[in-house]
Every structure is written in C-alpha cells, then in structure tokens.
Design a protein around this motif. Structure first.
Motif, PDB file in Angstrom:
ATOM      1  N   ALA A   7       0.833  -1.203   0.000  1.00 15.61           N
ATOM      2  CA  ALA A   7       0.000   0.000   0.000  1.00 15.61           C
ATOM      3  C   ALA A   7       0.864   1.247   0.000  1.00 15.61           C
ATOM      4  CB  ALA A   7      -0.917   0.005   1.218  1.00 15.61           C
ATOM      5  N   MET A   8       0.445   2.237  -0.765  1.00 18.79           N
ATOM      6  CA  MET A   8       1.067   3.561  -0.754  1.00 18.79           C
ATOM      7  C   MET A   8      -0.013   4.548  -0.309  1.00 18.79           C
ATOM      8  SD  MET A   8       4.207   2.995  -1.598  1.00 18.79           S
ATOM      9  CE  MET A   8       5.032   4.446  -2.258  1.00 18.79           C
ATOM     10  N   LEU A   9       0.240   5.195   0.816  1.00 24.52           N
ATOM     11  CA  LEU A   9      -0.756   6.031   1.479  1.00 24.52           C
ATOM     12  C   LEU A   9      -0.391   7.504   1.312  1.00 24.52           C
ATOM     13  CD1 LEU A   9      -3.169   6.281   3.430  1.00 24.52           C
ATOM     14  CD2 LEU A   9      -1.653   5.669   5.286  1.00 24.52           C
ATOM     15  N   LEU A  57       3.366   8.646   2.403  1.00 23.75           N
ATOM     16  CA  LEU A  57       4.007   9.753   1.708  1.00 23.75           C
ATOM     17  C   LEU A  57       3.598  11.063   2.373  1.00 23.75           C
ATOM     18  CD1 LEU A  57       3.750   7.265  -0.249  1.00 23.75           C
ATOM     19  CD2 LEU A  57       4.043   8.888  -2.087  1.00 23.75           C
ATOM     20  N   THR A  58       4.545  11.670   3.087  1.00 20.63           N
ATOM     21  CA  THR A  58       4.259  12.883   3.844  1.00 20.63           C
ATOM     22  C   THR A  58       4.891  14.087   3.172  1.00 20.63           C
ATOM     23  OG1 THR A  58       6.233  12.629   5.216  1.00 20.63           O
ATOM     24  CG2 THR A  58       4.224  11.577   6.008  1.00 20.63           C
ATOM     25  N   PRO A  89       9.430  13.790   0.758  1.00 22.16           N
ATOM     26  CA  PRO A  89       9.935  14.029  -0.603  1.00 22.16           C
ATOM     27  C   PRO A  89      11.396  13.616  -0.734  1.00 22.16           C
ATOM     28  CG  PRO A  89       8.604  15.860   0.104  1.00 22.16           C
ATOM     29  CD  PRO A  89       8.749  14.960   1.297  1.00 22.16           C
ATOM     30  N   TYR A  90      11.727  13.048  -1.855  1.00 22.65           N
ATOM     31  CA  TYR A  90      13.027  12.411  -2.061  1.00 22.65           C
ATOM     32  C   TYR A  90      14.152  13.440  -2.033  1.00 22.65           C
ATOM     33  CZ  TYR A  90      16.097   8.763  -3.911  1.00 22.65           C
ATOM     34  OH  TYR A  90      17.084   7.825  -4.070  1.00 22.65           O
ATOM     35  N   LEU A 124      -3.837   4.673  -1.512  1.00 22.29           N
ATOM     36  CA  LEU A 124      -4.860   5.063  -0.544  1.00 22.29           C
ATOM     37  C   LEU A 124      -4.750   6.542  -0.223  1.00 22.29           C
ATOM     38  CD1 LEU A 124      -4.280   2.093   1.916  1.00 22.29           C
ATOM     39  CD2 LEU A 124      -6.025   2.230   0.133  1.00 22.29           C
ATOM     40  N   SER A 125      -5.843   7.091   0.265  1.00 19.91           N
ATOM     41  CA  SER A 125      -5.866   8.475   0.710  1.00 19.91           C
ATOM     42  C   SER A 125      -5.774   8.510   2.228  1.00 19.91           C
ATOM     43  CB  SER A 125      -7.157   9.148   0.243  1.00 19.91           C
ATOM     44  OG  SER A 125      -7.303  10.405   0.857  1.00 19.91           O
ATOM     45  N   GLY A 126      -4.946   9.401   2.740  1.00 20.69           N
ATOM     46  CA  GLY A 126      -4.771   9.513   4.189  1.00 20.69           C
ATOM     47  C   GLY A 126      -5.749  10.456   4.843  1.00 20.69           C
TER      48      GLY A 126
END
Length: 402
Positions: A7-9, A57-58, A89-90, A124-126
C-alpha cells in the motif's frame, strides 16, 4: 521475498479547508472520534486486510504525523520485511524536490516499491474516514483481469457534479472518466482508492514524469491516459461507510456519526474490524458528582464535572462544574472552565476556554456554521465566539469574534 500487494498512502495534503485545525499539523494527523487520528482508518484497514507493507508519503507539517506513526507497532506494522515506512519528498544531491502531485509522489518512490517486487499496488488516501476490506477489492481486481481498478460509491445524482465520476458498462468496465462535470453521465464517485498492476503503474508513472505538460496527478493525467490506451479498467462498488473529512462541517458530521453507530454506518466499537491507534496512555476518566452526561463519548484521562450532551471528548479534557458542552468535538488536553458554554463546534488540542465564555451556538435560521478554535488558543473569560468564527489566536476576555 516478493509481496503480492503493498500500500502507498498519500498523506501529504495541507488540508487547507480545515483552516485552523491544520495550521500546525498534516490533515491525516487531525484527531477523530475521541481516541483516533484520521490516518488510523486506512492503516487499520491495511492490517485487517492482510497488507503488511505500507509507505506513507508525507509532505506538509509532518512532525506530529511522523511521531505518531513511529515504528508502526500499534497497527502491528513493525515488521523486519515490510512494515510501515514514512516517505518524505526524495532528497537528491541538488536538494529536496517537493511532491508535485499524487502521481509524482508515487514516482519519487519507485525504488521503495521495487524493494518488495509486488504484483499489485494499492494507492490510498490519508484523509478519509472509511472502513474497507482491501482484500475483497483485490479479489475483484483479479477476477476482472484488470490492470487498474478504482473503488467507487454511488452518490445522489444532484451531488454527482462535485466528484470525479466513473462511467461504466454492465460488466463494471470503465468507459469514461468525468472530473466534476456540469452534466454527469454517472453517479459512481471515485473514492481515490486505486489498485494497479505494478508493471502498468510503473510504466505510466515514468511516461507521465517525462511529459512536461502533465500536472502529475492520477485524476487529471494517469487515469485519462489509461482510458485513451484502452487498458482493462474496472470500477469496484463499495457499500460501507466512507467520508471525505476535508471540510470543517464534514469533520464535525463524521464525529457526530460516531455517536450513532446503529444508523450512521460507522461503528468504531466493532471487534471484528478494529480501528487501532497509538493511545494516550492516560488514566481512566473521572466523572464528578455534578456531571450530567447524555449520549457522549468520553476518552481516557478526562475530568468531567459539567453538562455534556451529544459530544466527543478526546483524552485529557477537563470540563469544570457548571460548564455546558453540546454537539461539540473537543480535542485532547483542552480545558473548559466553570460557566463556559461550548456548542456545535470543534475545539482543537490544548485549548483553554475561560469562565463564562461562549463558543459557538446551536444552528437556527441565521446561524448554521461550525465554530472552530485552533490548537493552543486561550478564549478569555466572558468572550463570545460566534457560530461561524474560526479562531487561531488568543481572544481577550469580554471580546466578541464573529
């Protein structure tokens, strides 16, 4: 060892429509339902659905969120292989590159996804309150031999133009996508929850990043491109509880629905689908001899000696004798002193409402707003905060804010 699905949130949104509540923290970290934060819902859905690898992902104001997630232990996501990972962010040699859009955020984390070599990726949406079995969604995706699937909900036709809509045939195959159209052809609203075959997602992310005209967004760019290329795209009908709590009124409504689990469809007391959280570790709540309680939720560490009706009190809230709290959401650590009246409003964390102050009002013909007080604010004695006011700074005693 490869994972079937990770999952990527997406948890980087500023939540600007929540105004004072998100000035100091990311929208997914906003408290909800007495002892939770919004992000507890997608994380708990992952665990309950058998997904043990989650990238969060913040971006905006991530400190509270990062601290809250920690090593993922409360959600059983402290794993040696997999688990929960916060992904800001990377950082490149030339400096940090902010996430430019939802698709770019995933693109920047292709290497993270590759570590687990998944067959499928769920995005997914946080910032939604939703109880959903993602394993059932994946079963649908496989049965349809889909390359992309999106979870949809039927919405009233008169509200359809507010959403991204999926137009489908009789087999749920997506034939058209409408982004907030004036004349909707469908009432199937996208929930912003997607399953991709990883090879397809990777290909389209790389192509999208190379396109200088792209806004790097799933709704605006990736989904239309998939449609144009004739990919196998399907809409999965979801029938449970789902609410985008992106506005003050919708956040207030969702909290109030917690108090009516039989009729609202959201039951946070369900032992078969538990919502996990990093609890406060406070002592039990204390109800004084003068307290009057009616249909309310009182969380750990609260001290209540006033009148509470149809309200949610988060951990460590104090309500003194003679204070009245009705139809209110009062977040952790706040103090409501004797004689204060707090109605139909959201009070953020660590607020002090001094004696005989008035915050909000029950709706009538003229007043329909949800008053909001931001975190760490003091409302002075006998101050009046109107029903539509948004307060982010201290208010002196005896003054009025409308």
């Amino acid at each position: 060892m490869a994972k079937e699905m990770i999952a990527m949130l997406l948890a980087g949104g500023q939540g600007s429509r929540l105004y004072t509540l998100t000035q100091k923290l990311a929208k997914p970290a906003v408290p909800f339902g007495g002892k939770y934060r919004i992000i507890d819902f997608p994380l708990s859905n992952c665990v309950n659905s058998g997904i043990d690898t989650v990238g969060i992902l913040t971006q905006y104001q991530p400190m509270v969120l990062n601290e809250y997630i920690g090593n993922g232990q409360p959600w059983d996501l402290d794993r040696l292989h997999g688990g929960v990972h916060v992904l800001p962010p990377y950082q490149k040699a030339s400096g940090s590159d902010w996430y430019k859009g939802t698709a770019n955020a995933i693109y920047q984390n292709i290497n993270f996804i590759e570590r687990y070599d998944p067959e499928y990726v769920i995005i997914l949406s946080g910032d939604q309150i939703c109880k959903q079995d993602y394993s059932d969604f994946l079963r649908f995706h496989k049965e349809k031999n889909a390359e992309f699937s999106v979870a949809v909900m039927e919405v009233p036709w008169e509200e359809a133009s507010r959403f991204g809509l999926m137009v489908t045939d009789e087999n749920d195959r997506i034939t058209e996508f409408q982004e907030k159209p004036k004349e909707p052809k469908s009432n199937l609203a996208s929930m912003g929850i997607y399953i991709f075959n990883w090879d397809i997602l990777k290909k389209y992310l790389i192509e999208d990043e190379a396109d200088p005209k792209s806004s790097n967004d799933f709704g605006n760019d990736i989904i239309p491109k998939l449609l144009k290329d004739g990919r196998n795209m399907y809409a999965y009908h979801f029938h449970g509880y789902w609410k985008d709590v992106g506005t003050i009124s919708s956040l207030w409504e969702a909290n109030m629905e917690v108090l009516d689990p039989e009729n609202s469809g959201i039951n946070i007391f369900d032992e078969d689908w538990r919502i996990y959280s990093r609890n406060s570790g406070m002592t039990g709540h204390r109800i004084g001899s003068h307290a009057v309680l009616e249909n309310c939720m009182i969380t750990d560490g609260c001290h209540v000696d006033g009148n509470i009706k149809h309200s949610i009190l988060f951990a460590g809230v104090t309500v003194e004798r003679g204070a009245v709290v009705e139809d209110a959401v009062v977040m952790g650590g706040s103090v409501i002193k004797a004689g204060a009246v707090v109605k139909h409003c959201i009070v953020a964390e660590n607020v002090t409402i001094e004696k005989d102050a008035v915050v909000g009002a029950m709706p009538d013909g003229k007043n329909k707003g949800v008053a909001t007080v931001g975190s760490d604010v003091t409302i002075g004695s006998k101050a009046v905060i109107g029903p539509k006011a948004m307060v982010s700074e201290d208010v002196e005693g005896g003054t009025e804010v409308w």
